[in-house]
Scaffold this motif. Structure first.
Motif, PDB file in Angstrom:
ATOM      1  N   PRO A 156      52.695  40.960  46.027  1.00  0.00           N
ATOM      2  CA  PRO A 156      51.972  40.356  44.915  1.00  0.00           C
ATOM      3  C   PRO A 156      50.839  41.257  44.454  1.00  0.00           C
ATOM      4  O   PRO A 156      50.332  42.083  45.225  1.00  0.00           O
ATOM      5  CB  PRO A 156      51.436  39.058  45.525  1.00  0.00           C
ATOM      6  N   THR A 194      45.580  37.194  45.645  1.00  0.00           N
ATOM      7  CA  THR A 194      46.830  37.813  45.226  1.00  0.00           C
ATOM      8  C   THR A 194      47.460  36.881  44.200  1.00  0.00           C
ATOM      9  O   THR A 194      47.194  35.675  44.192  1.00  0.00           O
ATOM     10  CB  THR A 194      47.801  38.021  46.403  1.00  0.00           C
ATOM     11  N   HIS A 228      46.312  33.002  47.553  1.00  0.00           N
ATOM     12  CA  HIS A 228      47.377  33.347  46.608  1.00  0.00           C
ATOM     13  C   HIS A 228      47.485  32.311  45.484  1.00  0.00           C
ATOM     14  O   HIS A 228      47.373  31.119  45.722  1.00  0.00           O
ATOM     15  CB  HIS A 228      48.731  33.446  47.319  1.00  0.00           C
ATOM     16  N   ARG A 253      47.119  42.416  43.509  1.00  0.00           N
ATOM     17  CA  ARG A 253      45.919  42.136  44.316  1.00  0.00           C
ATOM     18  C   ARG A 253      44.639  42.273  43.475  1.00  0.00           C
ATOM     19  O   ARG A 253      44.535  43.155  42.632  1.00  0.00           O
ATOM     20  CB  ARG A 253      45.887  43.100  45.498  1.00  0.00           C
ATOM     21  N   THR A 255      51.289  36.372  41.765  1.00  0.00           N
ATOM     22  CA  THR A 255      52.606  36.869  41.379  1.00  0.00           C
ATOM     23  C   THR A 255      52.529  37.399  39.943  1.00  0.00           C
ATOM     24  O   THR A 255      53.026  38.480  39.661  1.00  0.00           O
ATOM     25  CB  THR A 255      53.654  35.738  41.478  1.00  0.00           C
TER      26      THR A 255
END
Ligand code: NDP
Length: 320
Positions: A99, A115, A5, A101, A117
């Protein structure tokens, strides 16, 4: 590879993507820049400036700078503040939920590689080309897609423009400021350009329109010295000696990853909210030539990359 992430992922690494990376990195967002595929001419790391030689209109470089060197500077500046780069191709995105992808290389993997935000799309656009042998080698060596960038190098020389649309006529007219003669090579017996542009071109003594003519090959070894042509009606072939050839047959934005998720204009460019880099999906921003079908300059792309990073940063702040 397990899913990693990032708060901000930037897709694309031309002036827009790397400027977004500089600003996002300095905002302590540690962005990941997915740069593209080195072997590709459409998604290559560094974007369209990798296909040019001297860049003389980018502010801050009074003596000019080579396009690839300028992009190295952009990248180093972003990395100095904590941006990281991945030189791979995005295969698929899914912006349907937070989030967001992103899949790399292979869109069949069950889990995404990343991922994020916030995602900043800076995938750019590419000039449509003729697809003739030696094209890639000759770009920046007599073959160009940008009169604003390269016209200056052809003072008092004989050059040509391929195309019959508004872009070709605009390029041809701009080039008459420098060149002694500009031949407009048009494949039909009429122009596609708007009437007002046609009238201006017809009235310009330095522009000679060569009708029903297609370019069939580039002449010159390492540097363009001319083109071979064919008449589309008679089949007659010819060779034209030229010191420069500008291709102006249209542009194609790199939006194939997003067609089913984001709104596109009829000409394929991404839609953003007025005076903003926000798309209709929360947390997805777009900047640079993938949204700009009008200015298409490195400096305007860089400016909109800065705006996208600021928009993303403020949006992330609003979540806290
Ligand atoms: P267009 O699609 O309007 O025109 C492309 C031109 O290139 C056409 O004349 C086409 O010929 C020719 N062409 C296409 N492929 C080839 C090929 N392989 N070999 C030779 N010729 C080829 O693209 P533009 O970039 O000119 O314009 C895109 C849009 O942007 C248009 O809507 C235009 O009006 C707009 N624009 C507006 C400007 C302004 O208002 N100042 C400035 C620039 C663009 P054919 O006609 O035979 O298909």
């Amino acid at each position: 590879m397990s899913t990693a992430h990032h708060e901000v992922i930037i897709i694309g690494s031309g002036p827009a993507g790397l400027t977004a990376a500089i600003y996002a990195a300095r905002a302590q967002l540690a962005p990941l820049v997915i740069e593209g595929e080195p072997s590709s001419t459409s998604d290559q790391p560094g974007g369209q400036l990798m296909l040019t030689t001297d860049v003389e209109n980018y502010p801050g470089f009074p003596e000019g700078i080579m396009g690839p060197e300028l992009m190295d500077h952009f990248r180093s500046q972003a990395q100095r503040f904590g941006a990281t780069s991945l030189v791979r191709k995005v295969a698929k995105v899914d912006f349907s939920a937070q989030p967001h992808r992103i899949w790399i290389d292979d869109d069949n993997k069950p889990e995404p590689d990343f991922t994020a935000t916030a995602v900043i799309i800076a995938t750019g656009a590419q000039s449509l080309m003729l697809g003739l042998p030696n094209e890639a080698e000759l770009i920046g060596h007599g073959l160009s897609t940008c009169a604003t960038c390269d016209g200056f190098f052809f003072r008092d020389q004989e050059i040509a423009v391929v195309g019959g649309g508004d872009s070709a006529l605009e390029e041809a007219m701009f080039l008459t400021r420098f060149a002694s003669k500009v031949k407009l090579l048009v494949r039909r017996d009429e122009l596609r350009a708007s009437k007002i542009m046609q009238e201006r071109a017809f009235a310009n003594d330095k522009i000679e329109i060569v009708w029903n003519t297609v370019v069939t090959g580039y002449l010159g070894d390492g540097k363009l010295t001319g083109v071979s042509t064919s008449n589309t009606i008679t089949g007659e072939t010819a060779e034209l000696a030229l010191s420069g050839l500008f291709i102006a047959i249209g542009h194609k934005p790199s939006t194939s990853l997003f067609t089913d998720q984001l709104e596109l204009k009829p000409n394929g460019y991404l839609v953003t909210e007025p005076d903003s880099t926000r798309t209709a999906i929360a947390g997805v921003f777009a900047c640079g030539d993938v949204v700009d079908d009008y200015y298409r300059q490195a400096i305007t792309a860089a400016g909109s990359g800065c705006q996208a990073a600021i928009d993303a940063e403020r949006w992330l702040e609003s979540l806290d």
